[in-house]
Design a protein around this motif. Sequence first.
Motif, PDB file in Angstrom:
ATOM      1  N   UNK A   1       0.871  -0.892  -0.440  1.00 10.53           N
ATOM      2  CA  UNK A   1      -0.005  -0.212  -0.485  1.00 10.53           C
ATOM      3  C   UNK A   1       0.648   1.121   0.344  1.00 10.53           C
ATOM      4  N   UNK A   2       2.203   0.856  -0.083  1.00 13.02           N
ATOM      5  CA  UNK A   2       3.043   1.989   0.078  1.00 13.02           C
ATOM      6  C   UNK A   2       3.220   3.009   1.080  1.00 13.02           C
ATOM      7  N   UNK A   3       3.003   1.967   2.645  1.00 12.94           N
ATOM      8  CA  UNK A   3       3.387   2.652   3.485  1.00 12.94           C
ATOM      9  C   UNK A   3       5.359   1.941   4.418  1.00 12.94           C
ATOM     10  N   UNK A   4       5.854   2.309   4.447  1.00 14.53           N
ATOM     11  CA  UNK A   4       7.134   2.390   4.696  1.00 14.53           C
ATOM     12  C   UNK A   4       7.729   3.116   6.705  1.00 14.53           C
ATOM     13  N   UNK A   5       7.829   2.028   6.953  1.00 13.07           N
ATOM     14  CA  UNK A   5       8.892   3.284   8.502  1.00 13.07           C
ATOM     15  C   UNK A   5      10.646   3.161   8.453  1.00 13.07           C
ATOM     16  N   UNK A   6      11.368   3.649   8.689  1.00  9.58           N
ATOM     17  CA  UNK A   6      12.707   3.686   9.021  1.00  9.58           C
ATOM     18  C   UNK A   6      12.906   3.926  10.949  1.00  9.58           C
ATOM     19  N   UNK A   7      13.351   3.161  11.267  1.00 11.92           N
ATOM     20  CA  UNK A   7      13.045   3.302  12.901  1.00 11.92           C
ATOM     21  C   UNK A   7      14.768   2.698  13.642  1.00 11.92           C
ATOM     22  N   UNK A   8      14.341   3.443  14.727  1.00 12.16           N
ATOM     23  CA  UNK A   8      15.444   3.756  15.736  1.00 12.16           C
ATOM     24  C   UNK A   8      16.705   4.441  15.271  1.00 12.16           C
ATOM     25  N   UNK A   9      16.395   5.717  14.654  1.00 13.51           N
ATOM     26  CA  UNK A   9      16.963   6.768  13.969  1.00 13.51           C
ATOM     27  C   UNK A   9      17.069   8.224  15.821  1.00 13.51           C
ATOM     28  N   UNK A  10      17.955   8.382  16.163  1.00 11.34           N
ATOM     29  CA  UNK A  10      18.252   8.670  16.880  1.00 11.34           C
ATOM     30  C   UNK A  10      17.743  10.530  16.565  1.00 11.34           C
ATOM     31  N   UNK A  11      17.700  11.518  17.662  1.00 10.18           N
ATOM     32  CA  UNK A  11      17.138  12.771  17.247  1.00 10.18           C
ATOM     33  C   UNK A  11      17.954  13.741  16.312  1.00 10.18           C
ATOM     34  N   UNK A  12      17.225  14.021  15.558  1.00 10.51           N
ATOM     35  CA  UNK A  12      19.152  14.984  13.904  1.00 10.51           C
ATOM     36  C   UNK A  12      18.193  15.043  13.269  1.00 10.51           C
ATOM     37  N   UNK A  13      18.457  15.782  11.732  1.00 10.52           N
ATOM     38  CA  UNK A  13      17.584  15.751  10.953  1.00 10.52           C
ATOM     39  C   UNK A  13      18.348  15.142   9.665  1.00 10.52           C
ATOM     40  N   UNK A  14      17.212  14.134   8.495  1.00  8.10           N
ATOM     41  CA  UNK A  14      18.301  12.969   7.871  1.00  8.10           C
ATOM     42  C   UNK A  14      17.474  13.641   6.731  1.00  8.10           C
ATOM     43  N   UNK A  15      18.831  13.011   5.665  1.00 10.25           N
ATOM     44  CA  UNK A  15      17.904  13.207   3.997  1.00 10.25           C
ATOM     45  C   UNK A  15      17.558  12.120   4.089  1.00 10.25           C
ATOM     46  N   UNK A  16      16.324  11.766   3.855  1.00 12.33           N
ATOM     47  CA  UNK A  16      15.291  10.481   2.819  1.00 12.33           C
ATOM     48  C   UNK A  16      15.152  10.745   1.642  1.00 12.33           C
ATOM     49  N   UNK A  17      15.799   9.400   1.053  1.00 10.72           N
ATOM     50  CA  UNK A  17      16.337   9.288  -0.216  1.00 10.72           C
ATOM     51  C   UNK A  17      14.595   8.150  -0.629  1.00 10.72           C
ATOM     52  N   UNK A  18      14.057   8.124  -1.857  1.00 12.41           N
ATOM     53  CA  UNK A  18      12.934   7.203  -2.527  1.00 12.41           C
ATOM     54  C   UNK A  18      13.699   6.699  -4.156  1.00 12.41           C
TER      55      UNK A  18
END
Length: 213
Positions: free
Chosen positions: A63-80
């Motif tokens: 259905x197009x859902x995703x989750x990236x877990x276990x990340x620490x507080x910060x700003x991230x660049x997410x790629x698709x």
Amino acid sequence: MKSFPMFYLISFCFIFALSAYAENSSGSICGIVTYYNTNDGLPNVLVSVDTGNEILTTYTDFYGHYCLNDLYPAYYTVSFKSYDHEKIKEMISLNEELNIALCPGIEKFYILTESQLIASENTTFFQQIELAGGCPVSYSYSGELPDGLTFDQSTGVISGHINEDQEERFTFTVSVVDLEDNVTSKDFLLIILKKLSISTEGCLDCVVVNEPF
């Protein structure tokens, strides 16, 4: 019995508390990836984030859902990235929802509609500017359209009622901008066909008996 130095005891407690806080404050980046033109969920899209130490990856579900877990507080660049869709990068902070729409992965973004358009005066006209590739965000035109026609800058549709007694040829240029700020343009010629009129002298229904008509 020697007592444990107070300095080491405090340091140990501080490090333990900091580790516990970091572990408890970790979070995730989740969202939905959809197809731009239909808003349907896109499966099997590769979603990745660079943490600085490693690159975490996952794939969207059916259905197009995703989750990236276990990340620490910060700003991230997410790629698709998908096989037939363009790659898009977005900056986001932890625990924010990131929903994104992807465009068809056709490298060449251009206007498909034929450059010569034909219409008839005193009739209704409709023409959709069709594209190959890209996800159009806005349309624009320069030049002249016949009286009675309008250009919709959000949909790329030329429509209206073509009035009589106008010029027979109109030239204009259409430009389209897509989600990636790519621009494509094309020149058009609109030819208006005049209605056929017959002009005669006298009357056609005047018949003389015994004479050829």
